[in-house]
Design a protein around this motif. Structure first.
Motif, mmCIF file in Angstrom:
data_model
loop_
_atom_site.group_PDB
_atom_site.id
_atom_site.type_symbol
_atom_site.label_atom_id
_atom_site.label_comp_id
_atom_site.label_asym_id
_atom_site.label_seq_id
_atom_site.Cartn_x
_atom_site.Cartn_y
_atom_site.Cartn_z
ATOM 1 N N GLY A 1 19.254 -39.520 -11.032
ATOM 2 C CA GLY A 1 20.349 -38.720 -10.512
ATOM 3 C C GLY A 1 19.882 -37.639 -9.564
ATOM 4 N N ARG A 2 18.775 -36.997 -9.913
ATOM 5 C CA ARG A 2 18.220 -35.953 -9.036
ATOM 6 C C ARG A 2 17.802 -36.538 -7.693
ATOM 7 N NH1 ARG A 2 12.812 -33.580 -11.075
ATOM 8 N NH2 ARG A 2 12.077 -35.474 -10.014
ATOM 9 N N GLU A 3 17.191 -37.737 -7.724
ATOM 10 C CA GLU A 3 16.770 -38.358 -6.476
ATOM 11 C C GLU A 3 17.972 -38.730 -5.609
ATOM 12 O OE1 GLU A 3 13.481 -38.639 -5.367
ATOM 13 O OE2 GLU A 3 13.430 -37.192 -7.028
ATOM 14 N N ALA A 4 19.082 -39.112 -6.235
ATOM 15 C CA ALA A 4 20.290 -39.414 -5.458
ATOM 16 C C ALA A 4 20.784 -38.162 -4.739
ATOM 17 C CB ALA A 4 21.374 -39.961 -6.376
ATOM 18 N N VAL A 5 20.732 -37.022 -5.432
ATOM 19 C CA VAL A 5 21.138 -35.766 -4.799
ATOM 20 C C VAL A 5 20.190 -35.424 -3.652
ATOM 21 C CG1 VAL A 5 21.464 -33.297 -5.149
ATOM 22 C CG2 VAL A 5 22.238 -34.906 -6.885
ATOM 23 N N ARG A 6 18.907 -35.665 -3.859
ATOM 24 C CA ARG A 6 17.945 -35.396 -2.786
ATOM 25 C C ARG A 6 18.232 -36.252 -1.552
ATOM 26 N NH1 ARG A 6 12.119 -34.848 -5.971
ATOM 27 N NH2 ARG A 6 12.356 -32.634 -6.513
ATOM 28 N N LEU A 7 18.582 -37.517 -1.776
ATOM 29 C CA LEU A 7 18.939 -38.364 -0.639
ATOM 30 C C LEU A 7 20.118 -37.771 0.126
ATOM 31 C CD1 LEU A 7 18.736 -41.969 -2.174
ATOM 32 C CD2 LEU A 7 17.126 -40.920 -0.568
ATOM 33 N N ALA B 1 26.227 -26.231 -5.175
ATOM 34 C CA ALA B 1 27.027 -25.515 -6.168
ATOM 35 C C ALA B 1 27.365 -26.416 -7.349
ATOM 36 C CB ALA B 1 28.301 -24.972 -5.523
ATOM 37 N N ALA B 2 27.685 -27.662 -7.074
ATOM 38 C CA ALA B 2 28.033 -28.590 -8.153
ATOM 39 C C ALA B 2 26.834 -28.878 -9.039
ATOM 40 C CB ALA B 2 28.576 -29.898 -7.558
ATOM 41 N N VAL B 3 25.668 -29.066 -8.424
ATOM 42 C CA VAL B 3 24.470 -29.382 -9.207
ATOM 43 C C VAL B 3 24.051 -28.209 -10.072
ATOM 44 C CG1 VAL B 3 22.000 -29.873 -9.038
ATOM 45 C CG2 VAL B 3 23.621 -31.147 -7.634
ATOM 46 N N TYR B 4 24.006 -27.018 -9.484
ATOM 47 C CA TYR B 4 23.526 -25.860 -10.227
ATOM 48 C C TYR B 4 24.585 -25.252 -11.140
ATOM 49 C CZ TYR B 4 19.225 -25.968 -7.552
ATOM 50 O OH TYR B 4 18.017 -26.351 -7.017
ATOM 51 N N GLY B 5 25.783 -25.789 -11.067
ATOM 52 C CA GLY B 5 26.843 -25.272 -11.916
ATOM 53 C C GLY B 5 26.982 -25.991 -13.246
ATOM 54 N N GLU B 6 26.058 -26.908 -13.552
ATOM 55 C CA GLU B 6 26.132 -27.646 -14.803
ATOM 56 C C GLU B 6 24.726 -27.868 -15.348
ATOM 57 O OE1 GLU B 6 28.145 -31.175 -13.582
ATOM 58 O OE2 GLU B 6 26.325 -32.149 -12.882
ATOM 59 N N PRO B 7 24.589 -28.235 -16.628
ATOM 60 C CA PRO B 7 23.263 -28.473 -17.196
ATOM 61 C C PRO B 7 22.533 -29.572 -16.438
ATOM 62 C CG PRO B 7 24.914 -28.334 -18.933
ATOM 63 C CD PRO B 7 25.659 -28.369 -17.630
ATOM 64 N N PRO B 8 21.214 -29.413 -16.230
ATOM 65 C CA PRO B 8 20.454 -30.406 -15.458
ATOM 66 C C PRO B 8 20.553 -31.827 -15.987
ATOM 67 C CG PRO B 8 19.163 -28.413 -15.762
ATOM 68 C CD PRO B 8 20.390 -28.246 -16.603
ATOM 69 N N ALA B 9 20.646 -31.983 -17.297
ATOM 70 C CA ALA B 9 20.713 -33.334 -17.858
ATOM 71 C C ALA B 9 21.952 -34.089 -17.383
ATOM 72 C CB ALA B 9 20.694 -33.279 -19.380
ATOM 73 N N ARG B 10 22.963 -33.352 -16.926
ATOM 74 C CA ARG B 10 24.177 -34.014 -16.447
ATOM 75 C C ARG B 10 23.936 -34.843 -15.194
ATOM 76 N NH1 ARG B 10 28.848 -35.390 -17.758
ATOM 77 N NH2 ARG B 10 30.043 -34.273 -16.169
ATOM 78 N N LEU C 1 25.044 -44.804 -10.100
ATOM 79 C CA LEU C 1 25.343 -44.896 -8.670
ATOM 80 C C LEU C 1 24.125 -45.410 -7.905
ATOM 81 C CD1 LEU C 1 27.248 -41.514 -8.179
ATOM 82 C CD2 LEU C 1 28.174 -43.753 -8.795
ATOM 83 N N VAL C 2 22.935 -44.957 -8.315
ATOM 84 C CA VAL C 2 21.707 -45.428 -7.676
ATOM 85 C C VAL C 2 21.501 -46.909 -7.976
ATOM 86 C CG1 VAL C 2 19.208 -45.112 -7.527
ATOM 87 C CG2 VAL C 2 20.694 -43.128 -7.865
ATOM 88 N N LEU C 3 21.698 -47.289 -9.221
ATOM 89 C CA LEU C 3 21.493 -48.683 -9.610
ATOM 90 C C LEU C 3 22.495 -49.602 -8.920
ATOM 91 C CD1 LEU C 3 20.858 -48.113 -13.424
ATOM 92 C CD2 LEU C 3 19.173 -48.341 -11.586
ATOM 93 N N ASP C 4 23.750 -49.157 -8.836
ATOM 94 C CA ASP C 4 24.767 -49.971 -8.159
ATOM 95 C C ASP C 4 24.438 -50.115 -6.669
ATOM 96 O OD1 ASP C 4 26.107 -50.261 -10.526
ATOM 97 O OD2 ASP C 4 27.643 -48.755 -10.076
ATOM 98 N N ALA C 5 24.001 -49.019 -6.056
ATOM 99 C CA ALA C 5 23.677 -49.072 -4.631
ATOM 100 C C ALA C 5 22.491 -49.994 -4.380
ATOM 101 C CB ALA C 5 23.382 -47.665 -4.115
ATOM 102 N N ALA C 6 21.504 -49.952 -5.282
ATOM 103 C CA ALA C 6 20.354 -50.848 -5.136
ATOM 104 C C ALA C 6 20.801 -52.300 -5.245
ATOM 105 C CB ALA C 6 19.309 -50.523 -6.189
ATOM 106 N N THR C 7 21.690 -52.584 -6.172
ATOM 107 C CA THR C 7 22.221 -53.945 -6.323
ATOM 108 C C THR C 7 22.946 -54.396 -5.067
ATOM 109 O OG1 THR C 7 22.464 -53.650 -8.721
ATOM 110 C CG2 THR C 7 23.773 -55.380 -7.695
ATOM 111 N N ASP C 8 23.615 -53.436 -4.405
ATOM 112 C CA ASP C 8 24.382 -53.762 -3.195
ATOM 113 C C ASP C 8 23.512 -53.805 -1.939
ATOM 114 O OD1 ASP C 8 26.661 -53.921 -4.710
ATOM 115 O OD2 ASP C 8 27.317 -51.873 -4.276
ATOM 116 N N GLY C 9 22.201 -53.605 -2.100
ATOM 117 C CA GLY C 9 21.315 -53.730 -0.954
ATOM 118 C C GLY C 9 20.958 -52.446 -0.247
#
Length: 319
Positions: free
Chosen positions: A155-161, A198-207, A214-222
Motif C-alpha cells: 500500500g505504501r508503494e502504491a502511494v509512492r507511485l 493528508a489522507a495517509v497521515y490522517g490514519e494509522p499506518p497499518a491502514r 489495488l496493486v495486485l489488481d493492477a499487476a493482473t491487468d498489466g
C-alpha cells in the motif's frame, strides 16, 4: 454419541476462529470472533474474546466431551494469558495448551515437524520451525521498521507511485490512480498531492494495507509499475525467509497469510522466486489454522489417530 471432541482456536490479531471436531475429522461446531491479540487488545479483552468464540463454537454440544484444546495466540511471544484463565473463560473441562500463531500457521500447511513458514498479510514475517516450535524469527518488525513485502508495504508503494507521478507532472494511471482515488476520491486535479498526504497521515499506518489489493489488481491487468512493486515484494519476502536459514533436510516451506494463500500475483511471484533460489524446495500453502490447532489437540489425546488424513480433513474443512 460422537465420541471425544477436540477444540482448536486460532486467536489472531484481527479475528479469531474456533473449530470443534471428533477424532475422525468431522467438524461439529465452529465460530468466528473478534481479534484476540493480548498485546494489541489487552489481556482481559483477549481472554474474553477467546472465551466467547469457544462458547459459540460449542453451542449445542456438551463441553464435557472436549478432551483437549490447543489455542494459537497472536502475540504469544510477548505475552500470553494464563491457561487457567482461558479455561475458565471458555468453560472448558480441560486446560488448553497455547502456542504461537507462527508455529500454528506452519502446522496449517504440513504434518512435518520441521520446516519453515513465510507469512504475508498486513505484516510479514518468517520463522524456522523445529518440532513444531519456533526457533528463529526474521522481520515481523512492524510498519516502521520492517514488514517488508507485506500488505502495508504494498500500500505504501502504491502511494509512492502516485506521489512520484504528481511530483513529475505525469497523469496517474494503474495502481497509482487507484490508490489516489481510494484515498481522496479523485486521481487528478489541483491539490491532489496535499490531499493524498493528508489522507495517509490522517490514519494509522497499518491502514495502508487496504491499498494492497489495488496493486495486485493492477499487476493482473498489466500495469508494469504495479508488477515491478509485486516483484520487489517477492524478493523482499524471499530475503526474509533466507534470513532464518534453510529448513531441515527436505523440510517444507509453508506459505501463509492472505497475500500468499490466495491466487494473487504476489503468491505467484513468491513461488517463482523461491523456486529460483531453492530449487526442489517443497512449498506448501497453509489452510485453516483453527483446524490445525484441532489436529494438534487430537495428537495430544490420540497420537496414533492424528494422521495425515485427519490433518487434511481438519485443515481443509475448518473455518
Amino acid at each position: 454419541m460422537t465420541g471425544p471432541l477436540v477444540l482448536g482456536v486460532d486467536a489472531g490479531g484481527t479475528g479469531s476462529r474456533a473449530v470443534v471436531a471428533d477424532l475422525h475429522g468431522h467438524v461439529h461446531g465452529s465460530a468466528r470472533g473478534e481479534g484476540a491479540n493480548p498485546v494489541a487488545h489487552g489481556l482481559d479483552a483477549a481472554v474474553k474474546t477467546v472465551g466467547d468464540t469457544v462458547r459459540a463454537a460449542l453451542a449445542g454440544l456438551d463441553p464435557a466431551a472436549v478432551t483437549a484444546c490447543v489455542i494459537g495466540l497472536a502475540g504469544a511471544l510477548v505475552t500470553a494469558p494464563p491457561p487457567e484463565l482461558l479455561r475458565a473463560a471458555a468453560g472448558l473441562p480441560v486446560t488448553p495448551h497455547t502456542t504461537g500463531d507462527l508455529a500454528l500457521a506452519y502446522t496449517a500447511g504440513t504434518t512435518r515437524p520441521d520446516g519453515a513458514v513465510l507469512i504475508a498479510g498486513t505484516g510479514a514475517v518468517a520463522a524456522l520451525i523445529r518440532d513444531r516450535t519456533l526457533v528463529r524469527l526474521a522481520d515481523g518488525h512492524g510498519w516502521l521498521l520492517g514488514d517488508r513485502g507485506s500488505g502495508q508495504w504494498l500500500g505504501r508503494e502504491a502511494v509512492r507511485l502516485a506521489l512520484d507521478a504528481v511530483d513529475a507532472g505525469r497523469p496517474l494511471t494503474g495502481a497509482a490512480a487507484a490508490a489516489a482515488a481510494r484515498l481522496t476520491g479523485r486521481s487528478d486535479g489541483d491539490g491532489l498531492r496535499a490531499a493524498v498526504l493528508a489522507a495517509v497521515y490522517g490514519e494509522p499506518p497499518a491502514r495502508l494495507a487496504r491499498l494492497a489489493p489495488l496493486v495486485l489488481d493492477a499487476a493482473t491487468d498489466g500495469d508494469a509499475a504495479a508488477q515491478a512493486v509485486v516483484d520487489r515484494a517477492a524478493g523482499l519476502l524471499a530475503d526474509t525467509l533466507e534470513a532464518v536459514g534453510p529448513p531441515a533436510a527436505d523440510g517444507p516451506v509453508v506459505l501463509a497469510g492472505g497475500l500468499l494463500t490466495a491466487g494473487t500475483p504476489l503468491a505467484a511471484a513468491v513461488r517463482a522466486e523461491l523456486a529460483r533460489r531453492r530449487p526442489g524446495a517443497a512449498l506448501r500453502t497453509a489452510g485453516s489454522a483453527a483446524g490445525a490447532a484441532a489436529w494438534l489437540a487430537a495428537r495430544a489425546v490420540a497420537p496414533g489417530a492424528a494422521s495425515a488424513a485427519l490433518h487434511r480433513a481438519l485443515v481443509a474443512g475448518g473455518p
